[in-house]
Design a protein around this motif. Structure first.
Motif, mmCIF file in Angstrom:
data_model
loop_
_atom_site.group_PDB
_atom_site.id
_atom_site.type_symbol
_atom_site.label_atom_id
_atom_site.label_comp_id
_atom_site.label_asym_id
_atom_site.label_seq_id
_atom_site.Cartn_x
_atom_site.Cartn_y
_atom_site.Cartn_z
ATOM 1 N N VAL A 6 0.842 -1.202 0.000
ATOM 2 C CA VAL A 6 0.000 0.000 0.000
ATOM 3 C C VAL A 6 0.877 1.252 0.000
ATOM 4 O O VAL A 6 0.550 2.252 -0.644
ATOM 5 N N ARG A 7 2.005 1.189 0.700
ATOM 6 C CA ARG A 7 2.916 2.330 0.704
ATOM 7 C C ARG A 7 3.395 2.647 -0.708
ATOM 8 O O ARG A 7 3.562 3.812 -1.082
ATOM 9 N N CYS A 8 3.642 1.603 -1.486
ATOM 10 C CA CYS A 8 4.088 1.801 -2.867
ATOM 11 C C CYS A 8 2.959 2.315 -3.767
ATOM 12 O O CYS A 8 3.161 3.229 -4.568
ATOM 13 N N LEU A 9 1.777 1.711 -3.623
ATOM 14 C CA LEU A 9 0.660 2.049 -4.504
ATOM 15 C C LEU A 9 -0.042 3.354 -4.113
ATOM 16 O O LEU A 9 -0.266 4.227 -4.939
ATOM 17 N N ARG A 10 -0.415 3.440 -2.833
ATOM 18 C CA ARG A 10 -1.202 4.577 -2.355
ATOM 19 C C ARG A 10 -0.634 5.092 -1.027
ATOM 20 O O ARG A 10 -1.199 4.836 0.030
ATOM 21 N N PRO A 11 0.474 5.799 -1.069
ATOM 22 C CA PRO A 11 1.093 6.269 0.172
ATOM 23 C C PRO A 11 0.185 7.181 0.999
ATOM 24 O O PRO A 11 0.392 7.329 2.204
ATOM 25 N N ASP A 12 -0.828 7.742 0.368
ATOM 26 C CA ASP A 12 -1.756 8.608 1.109
ATOM 27 C C ASP A 12 -2.614 7.823 2.096
ATOM 28 O O ASP A 12 -3.241 8.420 2.983
#
Length: 274
Positions: free
Chosen positions: A156-162
Motif C-alpha cells: 500500500v505504501r508503494c501504490l497509495r502512500p496517502d
C-alpha cells in the motif's frame, strides 16, 4: 534510565498477579507496555502519538522475530536504488515513483515474483489502486494470503502512500489493541502521582494553550492554596526571585509554578545544579 526503571517497578506492583510464571510475565508485559505508552504520550503532540504507537508495536514484533528489519526500513524510506531500467507497465495510472518502489520491493524474498505477477494482473491492481479504502481491499491472488499484515502495508505504501496512516492505525490496533490508537486524555492527577520532589511536572505547550486554570483547581483540591502556592512568570531579572521561591518551597513543602520558562533559557540550568 531512572524514569524507565521506576516505570517498570510501578508495573511490577500494579499489574495482575498469578502463581503461574508464564501468566504473570504476560500480565507484567501487557501492563508495562501500556504504562509506557500512556506515560510517553503525555510528552507528545497529538500528531506524533500514532507514530510512537507504531514504533512501539514494531519494536515488540522485532523482539519476537515477527518483523524483518529490512522490510521495516523499506516501509519508512521506500528504499534507495539506481535508475530503474524496467518500463512502467501502467503509466496511465501508476506513477513512476510507485513503480520504482515496487521494483525495489521485489528484492525482498517475500515479494519474489511480485513484479511479474503485477504486470499480469494490472486490472486487478488498478481496482485496488482506485479503491476508496485500498488499505482494506483484498489483494489479487496469491498475495492476499501470502503476505503478512506488515508486508501488505509495504504494498500500500508503494501504490497509495496517502493511505498508509489509516493502515498503520489498523495494524497497531490488531497487534496491540484499540487502546494504543486512542491516546488517553491528559490526566493531571495521574501525572502528579508519577512525579516526586526530584521529578517535577513540565508542561510543553502549543501556542495558545494554558493549563493554569486546571492547575489552580488541582492545587486547591490538594490543599495548596494561599501561601502554599506561588507562581512566577520568568523573564529578565526573574531568575533570582524564582530561586528564592524554590528554596523556600523546599523548606516549607509548598508548590512553585515557573511560567514562560523559554524566556529564561540561560537561567534554567541553575535549577538542576541547585
Amino acid at each position: 534510565l531512572t524514569w524507565f526503571i521506576n516505570l517498570f517497578k510501578n508495573s511490577i506492583a500494579e499489574s495482575n498477579k498469578s502463581q503461574k510464571l508464564e501468566r504473570r510475565l504476560l500480565y507484567l508485559m501487557d501492563h508495562f507496555t501500556y504504562n509506557l505508552y500512556t506515560n510517553v504520550c503525555r510528552s507528545l503532540f497529538e500528531k506524533d502519538k500514532l507514530l510512537f504507537s507504531f514504533l512501539l508495536c514494531s519494536n515488540l514484533l522485532k523482539a519476537k522475530k515477527e518483523l524483518n528489519q529490512d522490510e521495516f526500513l523499506f516501509l519508512l524510506t521506500g528504499g534507495v536504488g539506481l535508475e530503474n531500467k524496467l518500463t512502467n507497465p501502467a503509466s496511465s495510472w501508476l506513477s513512476d515513483k510507485s513503480w520504482d518502489e515496487i521494483c525495489r520491493m521485489c528484492d525482498f524474498p517475500a515479494f519474489k515474483s511480485f513484479r511479474q505477477q503485477f504486470e499480469k494482473q494490472l486490472d486487478d491492481w488498478r481496482f485496488v489502486y482506485d479503491n476508496k479504502e485500498p488499505h482494506a481491499a483484498s489483494f489479487p491472488p496469491p498475495w492476499n494470503r501470502k503476505l503478512t499484515d506488515f508486508q501488505k502495508m509495504i504494498v500500500v505504501r508503494c501504490l497509495r502512500p496517502d493511505k498508509i496512516i489509516p493502515m498503520v492505525t489498523t495494524f497497531v490496533e490488531q497487534k496491540l489493541g484499540r487502546q494504543f490508537v486512542e491516546p488517553p486524555p491528559f490526566d493531571l492527577a495521574k501525572s502528579y502521582a508519577d512525579s516526586h520532589s526530584c521529578a517535577p511536572l513540565i508542561f510543553v505547550l502549543s501556542p495558545g494553550a494554558d493549563p493554569m486554570a486546571g492547575l489552580l483547581k488541582f492545587a486547591e483540591d490538594k490543599g495548596f492554596v494561599g501561601e502554599k502556592f506561588n507562581a512566577i512568570s520568568l523573564g529578565q531579572g526573574q531568575g533570582p526571585i524564582a530561586a528564592k521561591l524554590i528554596e523556600k518551597a523546599v523548606d516549607d513543602g509548598t508548590w512553585v509554578v515557573l511560567q514562560n520558562c523559554h524566556l529564561a533559557v540561560s537561567w534554567m540550568p541553575e535549577i538542576g545544579r541547585g
